[in-house]
Design a protein around this motif. Structure first.
Motif, mmCIF file in Angstrom:
data_model
loop_
_atom_site.group_PDB
_atom_site.id
_atom_site.type_symbol
_atom_site.label_atom_id
_atom_site.label_comp_id
_atom_site.label_asym_id
_atom_site.label_seq_id
_atom_site.Cartn_x
_atom_site.Cartn_y
_atom_site.Cartn_z
ATOM 1 N N LEU A 70 53.974 89.364 52.053
ATOM 2 C CA LEU A 70 54.847 89.788 50.960
ATOM 3 C C LEU A 70 54.830 88.769 49.839
ATOM 4 C CD1 LEU A 70 57.962 91.185 52.885
ATOM 5 C CD2 LEU A 70 55.852 92.363 52.215
ATOM 6 N N ARG A 71 54.905 89.261 48.609
ATOM 7 C CA ARG A 71 54.869 88.391 47.430
ATOM 8 C C ARG A 71 56.015 88.762 46.497
ATOM 9 N NH1 ARG A 71 51.047 84.084 47.636
ATOM 10 N NH2 ARG A 71 49.693 84.702 49.369
ATOM 11 N N PRO A 72 56.617 87.792 45.825
ATOM 12 C CA PRO A 72 57.724 88.104 44.915
ATOM 13 C C PRO A 72 57.276 89.054 43.809
ATOM 14 C CG PRO A 72 56.982 85.826 44.634
ATOM 15 C CD PRO A 72 56.326 86.339 45.870
ATOM 16 N N GLY A 73 58.086 90.065 43.553
ATOM 17 C CA GLY A 73 57.812 91.013 42.482
ATOM 18 C C GLY A 73 56.851 92.126 42.831
ATOM 19 N N ARG A 74 56.196 92.029 43.968
ATOM 20 C CA ARG A 74 55.218 93.049 44.341
ATOM 21 C C ARG A 74 55.860 94.045 45.312
ATOM 22 N NH1 ARG A 74 49.550 89.679 45.157
ATOM 23 N NH2 ARG A 74 49.642 88.565 43.149
ATOM 24 N N PRO A 75 55.520 95.320 45.179
ATOM 25 C CA PRO A 75 56.236 96.333 45.950
ATOM 26 C C PRO A 75 55.912 96.334 47.442
ATOM 27 C CG PRO A 75 54.485 97.338 44.674
ATOM 28 C CD PRO A 75 54.543 95.906 44.236
ATOM 29 N N VAL A 76 56.894 96.758 48.202
ATOM 30 C CA VAL A 76 56.722 97.095 49.611
ATOM 31 C C VAL A 76 56.592 98.607 49.682
ATOM 32 C CG1 VAL A 76 57.812 97.097 51.886
ATOM 33 C CG2 VAL A 76 58.069 95.113 50.378
ATOM 34 N N ILE A 77 55.604 99.078 50.448
ATOM 35 C CA ILE A 77 55.301 100.504 50.503
ATOM 36 C C ILE A 77 55.321 100.953 51.959
ATOM 37 C CG2 ILE A 77 53.536 102.253 50.007
ATOM 38 C CD1 ILE A 77 52.586 100.051 47.811
ATOM 39 N N GLU A 78 55.938 102.101 52.212
ATOM 40 C CA GLU A 78 55.958 102.644 53.573
ATOM 41 C C GLU A 78 55.706 104.135 53.552
ATOM 42 O OE1 GLU A 78 55.198 102.507 56.616
ATOM 43 O OE2 GLU A 78 56.752 101.113 57.289
ATOM 44 N N ALA A 79 54.992 104.614 54.566
ATOM 45 C CA ALA A 79 54.777 106.043 54.756
ATOM 46 C C ALA A 79 55.894 106.555 55.654
ATOM 47 C CB ALA A 79 53.414 106.293 55.387
ATOM 48 N N SER A 80 56.934 107.059 55.054
ATOM 49 C CA SER A 80 58.090 107.529 55.817
ATOM 50 C C SER A 80 58.970 108.407 54.947
ATOM 51 C CB SER A 80 58.915 106.340 56.329
ATOM 52 O OG SER A 80 60.155 106.759 56.865
ATOM 53 N N SER A 81 59.473 109.487 55.563
ATOM 54 C CA SER A 81 60.424 110.343 54.857
ATOM 55 C C SER A 81 61.797 110.272 55.498
ATOM 56 C CB SER A 81 59.934 111.794 54.877
ATOM 57 O OG SER A 81 59.835 112.257 56.214
ATOM 58 N N GLY A 82 61.993 109.318 56.400
ATOM 59 C CA GLY A 82 63.226 109.299 57.164
ATOM 60 C C GLY A 82 63.920 107.960 57.204
ATOM 61 N N SER A 83 64.470 107.654 58.372
ATOM 62 C CA SER A 83 65.347 106.500 58.526
ATOM 63 C C SER A 83 64.637 105.171 58.297
ATOM 64 C CB SER A 83 65.977 106.520 59.914
ATOM 65 O OG SER A 83 66.828 107.640 60.064
ATOM 66 N N THR A 84 63.350 105.084 58.640
ATOM 67 C CA THR A 84 62.639 103.823 58.415
ATOM 68 C C THR A 84 62.602 103.487 56.931
ATOM 69 O OG1 THR A 84 61.257 104.175 60.364
ATOM 70 C CG2 THR A 84 60.471 102.580 58.756
ATOM 71 N N ALA A 85 62.353 104.483 56.102
ATOM 72 C CA ALA A 85 62.306 104.241 54.654
ATOM 73 C C ALA A 85 63.671 103.806 54.132
ATOM 74 C CB ALA A 85 61.841 105.492 53.920
ATOM 75 N N VAL A 86 64.733 104.414 54.641
ATOM 76 C CA VAL A 86 66.078 104.022 54.224
ATOM 77 C C VAL A 86 66.328 102.551 54.567
ATOM 78 C CG1 VAL A 86 68.550 104.438 54.541
ATOM 79 C CG2 VAL A 86 66.964 106.374 54.466
ATOM 80 N N SER A 87 65.994 102.170 55.784
ATOM 81 C CA SER A 87 66.239 100.792 56.223
ATOM 82 C C SER A 87 65.339 99.791 55.501
ATOM 83 C CB SER A 87 66.037 100.687 57.738
ATOM 84 O OG SER A 87 66.969 101.495 58.428
ATOM 85 N N GLU A 88 64.086 100.150 55.266
ATOM 86 C CA GLU A 88 63.193 99.244 54.543
ATOM 87 C C GLU A 88 63.636 99.089 53.088
ATOM 88 O OE1 GLU A 88 59.012 99.804 54.945
ATOM 89 O OE2 GLU A 88 59.115 100.007 57.126
ATOM 90 N N ALA A 89 64.145 100.151 52.495
ATOM 91 C CA ALA A 89 64.671 100.042 51.131
ATOM 92 C C ALA A 89 65.825 99.042 51.084
ATOM 93 C CB ALA A 89 65.127 101.414 50.632
ATOM 94 N N TYR A 90 66.653 99.046 52.108
ATOM 95 C CA TYR A 90 67.777 98.104 52.200
ATOM 96 C C TYR A 90 67.274 96.659 52.197
ATOM 97 C CZ TYR A 90 71.621 95.573 54.556
ATOM 98 O OH TYR A 90 72.601 94.670 54.905
ATOM 99 N N PHE A 91 66.280 96.357 53.030
ATOM 100 C CA PHE A 91 65.779 94.981 53.125
ATOM 101 C C PHE A 91 64.975 94.585 51.886
ATOM 102 C CE2 PHE A 91 66.783 95.659 57.608
ATOM 103 C CZ PHE A 91 67.450 94.465 57.881
ATOM 104 N N ALA A 92 64.263 95.535 51.297
ATOM 105 C CA ALA A 92 63.555 95.228 50.052
ATOM 106 C C ALA A 92 64.546 94.848 48.964
ATOM 107 C CB ALA A 92 62.708 96.425 49.623
ATOM 108 N N ARG A 93 65.640 95.583 48.855
ATOM 109 C CA ARG A 93 66.671 95.254 47.869
ATOM 110 C C ARG A 93 67.275 93.877 48.158
ATOM 111 N NH1 ARG A 93 72.126 98.818 47.061
ATOM 112 N NH2 ARG A 93 72.665 97.762 49.006
ATOM 113 N N LEU A 94 67.461 93.554 49.422
ATOM 114 C CA LEU A 94 68.006 92.258 49.807
ATOM 115 C C LEU A 94 67.126 91.118 49.297
ATOM 116 C CD1 LEU A 94 70.316 90.982 51.611
ATOM 117 C CD2 LEU A 94 68.608 90.952 53.456
#
Length: 368
Positions: A70-94
């Motif tokens: 992971l690098r500052p300012g660079r996006p995190v990308i996930e293939a998910s339409s469900g709970s994993t994407a919700v949780s990863e969005a939380y940690f990315a925002r953190l």
């Protein structure tokens, strides 16, 4: 700030967030007709993002940070339409990172809204089977990182300790009448949870066995059966995904390790959802469909344990809350669209609860 210093700060933020959170609850549930068997639900819906996938997302972020991906300012990308994407969005925002969830265009507005609530962006594709390749393309195009939950779930989680779900269960069971569960029941989405549970009980030399319950449309059961026969077939595929969201896959995923599982059960979707409705009534709040699938595994084990004169405890997982499924599992119109007969499925469940063996359940593996 150097990259190493940024990684140090990012990990510290995740650890601080963990310290602010209490462990999830372990809820006992009496099982009528089975007085010598105690059942517990590990309630993963009480995580900040509301599901079992909160643990996975935390592990994936720590794994990616420790690997320097992971690098500052660079996006995190996930293939998910469900709970994993919700949780990863939380940690990315953190961590102050952009997050992109690649998902089918048919994804419900409720799920899109949940991801966007945590600052994520949803990238929709017409073909559900293209979400992995599109995630890889976006990662290359943006210089971001594709988390790839289905590849890394089993290795990102520290199965020896670090408050993984298995360690948490055994700590919470310590003062119960049967502190070492006879069985733990889970259902495979990535396969990471069953791998963690299976590895942990062997590492700690517990007698606990792992039952993995697979939904109607999924390759995991047949892959497990092929591995049991000595000819594992990882090429198995299906033309569509599971109706029980969050579990089951149309292909064999790298994180599913069949040797970490003792027994598998294939459960019809209608029965899973009847069990979901039953558990919701017993607990006084809505649960998701995968919790129903898990509960069928619990009932099936209870029948076999009682018939063998065995007692003890069974632990299973309450994966998420039912509020996420207001548009489907708690909507009568959805059942009509699916051609499902709720009254018939509820009657089948009632028969199981009264001790009647149910036909239509496929079994692979051993019970002893």
């Amino acid at each position: 700030m150097s990259h190493r210093a940024w990684v140090d700060t990012a990990i510290q933020r995740i650890e601080a967030d963990f310290n602010r959170s209490a462990d999830t609850h372990l809820i006992p549930l009496d099982l009528p007709g089975y007085p010598d068997i105690t059942v517990y639900f590990k309630d993963e819906s009480s995580h900040p993002t509301g599901s079992l996938k909160h643990r996975l997302a935390r592990s994936l972020f720590l794994y990616a940070l420790a690997n320097g991906w992971l690098r500052p300012g660079r996006p995190v990308i996930e293939a998910s339409s469900g709970s994993t994407a919700v949780s990863e969005a939380y940690f990315a925002r953190l961590l102050g990172l952009p997050f992109i969830a690649v998902m089918p265009a048919s994804t419900s507005p409720d799920k899109i809204a949940a991801i966007e609530f945590y600052g994520g962006r949803c990238h929709l594709v017409e073909q559900a089977g293209a979400i992995n390749s599109e995630s890889q393309r976006l990662a290359q195009e943006t210089g971001g990182h594709f988390m790839d939950q289905f590849t890394y779930a089993e290795r990102a989680t520290d199965w020896r300790a670090n408050n993984n779900i298995a360690e948490s269960i055994f700590k919470q069971m310590a003062e119960e009448p049967s502190p070492i569960p006879a069985w733990i029941v889970c259902s495979p989405g990535t396969g990471g949870t069953s791998a963690t549970l299976g590895r942990y009980v062997r590492y700690r030399r517990h007698d606990t066995r792992i039952l993995c319950v697979d939904p109607e449309t999924s390759t995991f059961f047949d892959y497990f059966a092929s591995a049991q026969s000595g000819k594992p077939d990882a090429s198995l595929t299906l033309p569509c995904g599971s109706r029980i969201e969050g579990i089951g896959r149309p292909r064999v995923e790298p994180s599913f390790i069949p040797s970490c599982v003792d027994t598998m059960l294939k459960v019809p979707d209608g029965l899973s959802l009847a069990a979901m409705r039953y558990v919701s009534k017993r607990l006084g709040r809505r649960v998701g469909g995968s919790t129903g699938t898990n509960f069928i595994g619990v009932l099936w084990l209870a029948q076999h344990m009682q018939a063998a004169g065995q007692g003890g405890s069974i632990v299973t997982i309450l994966c998420d809350a039912g509020e996420r499924y207001a548009h489907s599992y708690y909507n009568p119109d959805w059942y009509a669209d699916q051609g499902m007969d709720c009254a018939l499925d509820d009657a089948s469940l009632a028969a199981m609860l009264s001790g009647e063996a149910l036909s239509g359940l496929r079994v692979a593996g051993e019970l002893v």
